[in-house]
Design a protein around this motif. Sequence first.
Motif, short mmCIF file in Angstrom:
data_model
loop_
_atom_site.label_atom_id
_atom_site.label_comp_id
_atom_site.label_asym_id
_atom_site.label_seq_id
_atom_site.Cartn_x
_atom_site.Cartn_y
_atom_site.Cartn_z
N ASP A 37 0.82 -1.21 0.00
CA ASP A 37 0.00 0.00 0.00
C ASP A 37 0.86 1.27 0.00
OD1 ASP A 37 -2.26 1.52 -0.05
OD2 ASP A 37 -2.60 1.44 2.10
N GLN A 38 1.58 1.47 -1.09
CA GLN A 38 2.48 2.62 -1.20
C GLN A 38 2.12 3.48 -2.40
OE1 GLN A 38 6.60 1.66 -2.03
NE2 GLN A 38 7.33 3.34 -0.73
N GLU A 39 2.32 4.80 -2.24
CA GLU A 39 2.11 5.70 -3.36
C GLU A 39 3.02 5.30 -4.52
OE1 GLU A 39 0.09 8.13 -3.97
OE2 GLU A 39 -0.90 8.37 -2.03
N LEU A 40 2.47 5.39 -5.74
CA LEU A 40 3.24 5.04 -6.93
C LEU A 40 4.50 5.90 -7.04
CD1 LEU A 40 3.60 3.63 -9.68
CD2 LEU A 40 2.03 5.32 -10.65
N SER A 41 4.36 7.20 -6.80
CA SER A 41 5.52 8.09 -6.92
C SER A 41 6.60 7.73 -5.91
CB SER A 41 5.08 9.54 -6.75
OG SER A 41 4.46 9.74 -5.49
N GLU A 60 1.87 14.71 -12.01
CA GLU A 60 0.72 14.05 -12.62
C GLU A 60 0.78 12.53 -12.48
OE1 GLU A 60 -2.01 15.60 -13.94
OE2 GLU A 60 -1.05 17.35 -13.04
N VAL A 61 1.89 12.00 -11.95
CA VAL A 61 2.01 10.56 -11.73
C VAL A 61 1.30 10.24 -10.41
CG1 VAL A 61 3.60 8.66 -11.25
CG2 VAL A 61 4.15 10.35 -13.02
N LYS A 62 0.15 9.58 -10.52
CA LYS A 62 -0.68 9.33 -9.34
C LYS A 62 -1.10 7.86 -9.30
CE LYS A 62 -2.41 14.07 -9.52
NZ LYS A 62 -3.60 14.94 -9.70
N GLY A 63 -1.45 7.41 -8.11
CA GLY A 63 -1.89 6.04 -7.93
C GLY A 63 -1.19 5.40 -6.75
N ARG A 64 -1.66 4.19 -6.39
CA ARG A 64 -1.08 3.45 -5.28
C ARG A 64 -0.79 2.03 -5.72
NH1 ARG A 64 -1.46 6.26 -0.60
NH2 ARG A 64 -0.88 4.43 0.63
N ILE A 65 0.26 1.47 -5.11
CA ILE A 65 0.62 0.07 -5.38
C ILE A 65 0.28 -0.73 -4.13
CG2 ILE A 65 2.47 -1.54 -5.97
CD1 ILE A 65 3.96 0.76 -7.26
N LEU A 96 16.35 10.14 -14.73
CA LEU A 96 15.25 9.36 -15.27
C LEU A 96 13.96 10.14 -15.03
CD1 LEU A 96 14.09 6.67 -16.42
CD2 LEU A 96 13.97 5.86 -14.05
N TYR A 97 13.32 10.57 -16.11
CA TYR A 97 12.09 11.36 -16.02
C TYR A 97 10.89 10.43 -16.21
CZ TYR A 97 14.86 15.64 -16.33
OH TYR A 97 15.76 16.64 -16.09
N VAL A 98 9.95 10.49 -15.26
CA VAL A 98 8.74 9.69 -15.35
C VAL A 98 7.55 10.65 -15.36
CG1 VAL A 98 7.36 7.85 -14.31
CG2 VAL A 98 9.86 7.84 -14.04
N SER A 99 6.69 10.49 -16.35
CA SER A 99 5.53 11.38 -16.49
C SER A 99 4.31 10.57 -16.86
CB SER A 99 5.79 12.45 -17.56
OG SER A 99 6.10 11.85 -18.80
N ALA A 100 3.13 11.16 -16.67
CA ALA A 100 1.88 10.52 -17.09
C ALA A 100 1.76 10.59 -18.61
CB ALA A 100 0.70 11.21 -16.43
N ALA A 101 1.13 9.58 -19.19
CA ALA A 101 1.03 9.52 -20.65
C ALA A 101 0.27 10.72 -21.21
CB ALA A 101 0.35 8.22 -21.08
#
Length: 224
Positions: A37-41, A60-65, A96-101
């Motif tokens: 239960d961790q934030e994706l970011s 904009e990178v949102k969600g939980r794992i 390393l850049y991670v962004s929402a599609a």
Amino acid sequence: MFKRVLCAGVFVSTGLQAALGAPLSLPATPFSYTVLDQELSAALQEFGNNLNIRVNISAEVKGRIRGRLPDLAPREFLDRLTNLYNLQWYYDGLVLYVSAAHEAQSRLLVLTPIGFDEFKAALDALNISDERYVVRPAPGNGLVLASGPPRFIALVDQTLHGLVAEAQARPRAAIAEKPPPESVLMLFRGSSTMVTRDGRPEGSYSSDVPRHDSIVQEPGPAQR
């Protein structure tokens, strides 16, 4: 909670294909990732910390794992999260850049006064080109279409501006280096002729044919 366990085996570094931006060296040996239960970011940030890679994660990178992910090599883990959460990633050699599609950008760029081949060669040489993202010429009108995540588009745009500035500076540099035209003055006095080149006497010549005094300004070799 993000827990990393290294499976038994040799820790081997392997680079990505040259076409995928700057080389991102990641271990080939699988890891066991336990995420509760961790934030994706936060999980992506921990991923970078564990591999000693700087990571820039878009707001904009949102969600939980939740739960445990299968044992995967780091590149496969990154791609799995990308697919599950509709993300894009790009490595520029430092970060390393991670962004929402949905943050992906498309731009039409004017190539003049350079050609597409020169532009594409520069992108390849700088390890900016990435086969996952589009850099495609529009036929016959000096335009190129670029599509991809924000960091990729920014580097494509910066490269184009640099090449255009360099191309525009070339003619001015050539003009500045061009030597001034040579000045040749011929002074006729009676039967003798005095030649002055760039204000300096070069010599006198005699002729059997008498002449009246006269001055003739002749163009130098650079003016002919």
